[in-house]
Design a protein around this motif. Sequence first.
Motif, mmCIF file in Angstrom:
data_model
loop_
_atom_site.group_PDB
_atom_site.id
_atom_site.type_symbol
_atom_site.label_atom_id
_atom_site.label_comp_id
_atom_site.label_asym_id
_atom_site.label_seq_id
_atom_site.Cartn_x
_atom_site.Cartn_y
_atom_site.Cartn_z
ATOM 1 N N PRO A 51 32.293 33.067 32.262
ATOM 2 C CA PRO A 51 31.887 33.742 31.177
ATOM 3 C C PRO A 51 32.545 34.108 30.152
ATOM 4 O O PRO A 51 32.312 34.041 28.870
ATOM 5 C CB PRO A 51 30.773 34.919 31.705
ATOM 6 C CG PRO A 51 30.452 34.661 33.092
ATOM 7 C CD PRO A 51 31.779 33.993 33.653
ATOM 8 N N ASP A 60 27.641 38.254 18.347
ATOM 9 C CA ASP A 60 27.924 38.470 19.760
ATOM 10 C C ASP A 60 29.162 39.465 19.988
ATOM 11 O O ASP A 60 29.315 40.348 20.721
ATOM 12 C CB ASP A 60 27.868 37.454 20.855
ATOM 13 C CG ASP A 60 26.208 36.648 20.865
ATOM 14 O OD1 ASP A 60 25.509 37.494 20.833
ATOM 15 O OD2 ASP A 60 26.389 35.792 21.542
ATOM 16 N N HIS A 159 28.617 31.463 40.124
ATOM 17 C CA HIS A 159 27.650 30.744 39.048
ATOM 18 C C HIS A 159 26.260 31.041 39.491
ATOM 19 O O HIS A 159 25.305 31.074 38.614
ATOM 20 C CB HIS A 159 27.957 29.360 38.864
ATOM 21 C CG HIS A 159 27.151 28.562 37.946
ATOM 22 N ND1 HIS A 159 27.143 28.817 36.760
ATOM 23 C CD2 HIS A 159 26.252 27.815 38.044
ATOM 24 C CE1 HIS A 159 26.205 28.104 36.222
ATOM 25 N NE2 HIS A 159 25.717 27.158 36.930
ATOM 26 N N ALA A 162 25.293 34.644 38.910
ATOM 27 C CA ALA A 162 24.902 34.991 37.464
ATOM 28 C C ALA A 162 23.749 34.295 36.887
ATOM 29 O O ALA A 162 23.075 34.939 36.049
ATOM 30 C CB ALA A 162 26.181 34.045 36.648
ATOM 31 N N GLN A 163 23.344 33.088 37.363
ATOM 32 C CA GLN A 163 21.993 32.524 37.190
ATOM 33 C C GLN A 163 20.923 33.304 37.500
ATOM 34 O O GLN A 163 20.024 33.602 37.130
ATOM 35 C CB GLN A 163 21.702 31.316 37.695
ATOM 36 C CG GLN A 163 22.617 30.349 37.207
ATOM 37 C CD GLN A 163 22.439 28.650 37.751
ATOM 38 O OE1 GLN A 163 22.337 28.472 38.990
ATOM 39 N NE2 GLN A 163 22.294 27.598 36.921
ATOM 40 N N ALA A 165 21.078 36.622 37.983
ATOM 41 C CA ALA A 165 21.002 37.808 37.002
ATOM 42 C C ALA A 165 20.454 37.309 35.657
ATOM 43 O O ALA A 165 19.369 38.260 35.053
ATOM 44 C CB ALA A 165 22.363 38.210 36.713
ATOM 45 N N GLN A 166 20.844 35.956 35.308
ATOM 46 C CA GLN A 166 19.964 35.862 34.001
ATOM 47 C C GLN A 166 18.381 35.642 34.198
ATOM 48 O O GLN A 166 17.452 36.088 33.293
ATOM 49 C CB GLN A 166 20.752 34.488 33.395
ATOM 50 C CG GLN A 166 21.923 34.436 32.889
ATOM 51 C CD GLN A 166 21.856 35.090 31.656
ATOM 52 O OE1 GLN A 166 20.921 35.074 30.532
ATOM 53 N NE2 GLN A 166 22.942 35.915 31.136
ATOM 54 N N SER A 167 17.906 35.372 35.366
ATOM 55 C CA SER A 167 16.446 35.185 35.307
ATOM 56 C C SER A 167 15.859 36.709 35.430
ATOM 57 O O SER A 167 14.742 36.949 34.923
ATOM 58 C CB SER A 167 16.316 34.515 36.950
ATOM 59 O OG SER A 167 16.705 35.207 37.978
ATOM 60 N N LYS A 169 17.017 39.088 33.548
ATOM 61 C CA LYS A 169 17.048 39.406 32.091
ATOM 62 C C LYS A 169 16.220 38.754 31.536
ATOM 63 O O LYS A 169 15.139 39.451 30.707
ATOM 64 C CB LYS A 169 18.323 39.204 31.490
ATOM 65 C CG LYS A 169 19.470 39.846 32.171
ATOM 66 C CD LYS A 169 20.952 39.603 31.396
ATOM 67 C CE LYS A 169 22.026 40.228 31.937
ATOM 68 N NZ LYS A 169 23.251 39.735 31.359
ATOM 69 N N PHE A 170 15.662 37.439 31.578
ATOM 70 C CA PHE A 170 14.493 36.874 30.881
ATOM 71 C C PHE A 170 13.190 37.219 31.431
ATOM 72 O O PHE A 170 12.205 37.415 30.630
ATOM 73 C CB PHE A 170 14.772 35.322 31.377
ATOM 74 C CG PHE A 170 15.643 34.599 30.721
ATOM 75 C CD1 PHE A 170 16.333 34.973 29.451
ATOM 76 C CD2 PHE A 170 16.495 33.668 31.451
ATOM 77 C CE1 PHE A 170 17.376 34.203 28.950
ATOM 78 C CE2 PHE A 170 17.701 33.015 31.066
ATOM 79 C CZ PHE A 170 17.904 33.254 29.704
#
Length: 613
Positions: A51, A60, A159, A162-163, A165-167, A169-170
């Motif tokens: 990242p 950003d 990876h 990290a995905q 973690a993104q879920s 956040k979303f």
Amino acid sequence: MSGQFSVERPGGRARNACDLCRRKKIRCDNAQPACEACTSVGVQCTFTEHPSLLRKSLRDQLLDAKARIRDLEAQMAVQNTSPNSDQGERSTSHERSEKPWLPLFAVHHVSDTYSIATSLATFQAEIAHCGVGEAGSTQRAAFFSTVYQKTGAQLDLDHFLAQAAQSLKFRGLQSRTGLNRSLSPKWPPTSLVQHSIHHFSRSGLYSIFPLVNTDALSRLIEEGVLNHQDETVSAASLACLIAFTALMSVMHRLSPGFVDAEPDAYIQAALGLVPRLLLEKPSVRGLEAIVLMMTYLMPNGQIEPGQLLLSLATRMILTLGAHRCSVLDKPEGRHLRALFWFCYGADKNMVIRYSQSPHFRDEDCDLQIPDNYVLSSCDNQFFSRPLPTKELLFPSDVRLSLLKSKVYHLLYSHHARSQSEARRLQYIRELDQELNDLKSTFPASCWPDLFATPSAPDYTFHDLSLRGVCVHLEFYSLLGKIHDASHSLQGNSSISGWSILPSSAELFHQASRSILIYIRHVRGFWNWHTFWIYAQFLLTGVFSLFKCIISYPNAPSYENDVQLLQSLADMFAELDHEESASARGQFPSIYFTVCLIKRLIFLAKQASQKATE
């Protein structure tokens, strides 16, 4: 991603180098499906998009810069400002030049364990020491290569997480408590410090956590130490009182006398005193303060600052002579020896967990077990009973700590790896026997074998103490660690390399299953506060069993092993739901655990399917 695919970054920029070439710092030809370097050594050509290497917009970058400035300002406040004081005390330039480690502690602050970013980083760091190696390491590359070979599917742990973690956040799942909680340093009120001392003395907790001399702390209160916040008072005394109150507050956070306490703010204040403390002459109170802070941080998953504090505690112990029995003739000598054994146990946990060099060398220490250490036949080691006032229990069995030291020295140290195969096989058998002999000294009703079976009745677990659970888990973990050493013989790093000592493969498999079966039985011990205490056992067991499954996908145990992983995924999914519905909000690390186990189950099924083709 694999070298079989064209990997591009945002903006159409092609990758620079695969993982292997990046690690070796050599030019990568980017050939498909594998570059020349990976082809020459016979490993899977993989590329991990970091990242930090992605191109960020100016907006950003500006937000990142502002966040960094806020973080630096908070760090400066910790180092330079006395809590509850309007005017901060700044270290002089002379002190900074003479003590280059002072800025080091300015960046070690209490992290919010409910933060998604913090949880992700901690989780990634933890799995690196659970048998799969660190990101970018040869061990990690070999693990990915074997997974691909056995399953036909790609696996990139960082990876994937990290995905996950993104879920989170979303979905907007943040900690309701964490968002409102202040981590600014704060001194506890004197009444809470006094309550902590009284509770510690009355409960008999010294038996397990011999961290402070309460009589000495009471005298500090009588002297009015907490009424001063300047250099007229010893920083060691202040830090000890504050860190002790923080630890007691977090341990008894649900008790009426501690519900309004702010332990993270207190420990932050204690950490801010460390630079001053280290400028003072080593003392018992200073040692207590450092060990208290270490004991607070490590169960929260903050292993790196915990290890740093352990190294400082080790130096103090050696300076004070607590590693020698001769200290018994000095004031507080028995207490110092208890602190030595407490830190010795913590050190050997780190040694066996990370295969790192020990802080305490056995040959430099007197290792006579304290004469008031709990009798081997006493079931106080395992059950929640009134704690003895005259016996020492420690968080784990001292004899296990001594055996961990031997396992590292004989099987995992640099010296051990230079030994002949025959000698190392001999050590494996001898250490296995020594562990079995230790087990035989436990009360018959507490033998680990009795608990790690699918048919063990739930009522047998009701009265277990946290210490009892840890002793059992450490037994299974050490058994696996002993026999896992056999697959590294002759430089064999493949996960199916059990040909030298076939019996070790079976014992390693049994140890992995035992850890996970036991964890499933002690469901009631798992929550957000204990997660990082047990995480090393859970994640090591999960990866170890997964290795066994994909190595032998046609084994008779395949169905049971997959079902065991599925039951754990269900258990932690339920725990994740409970945490999400609580006032604290979702605990990200539990969610990551569910995602990881489910992914490994999918790959295990892929391995079975491929084996039948």
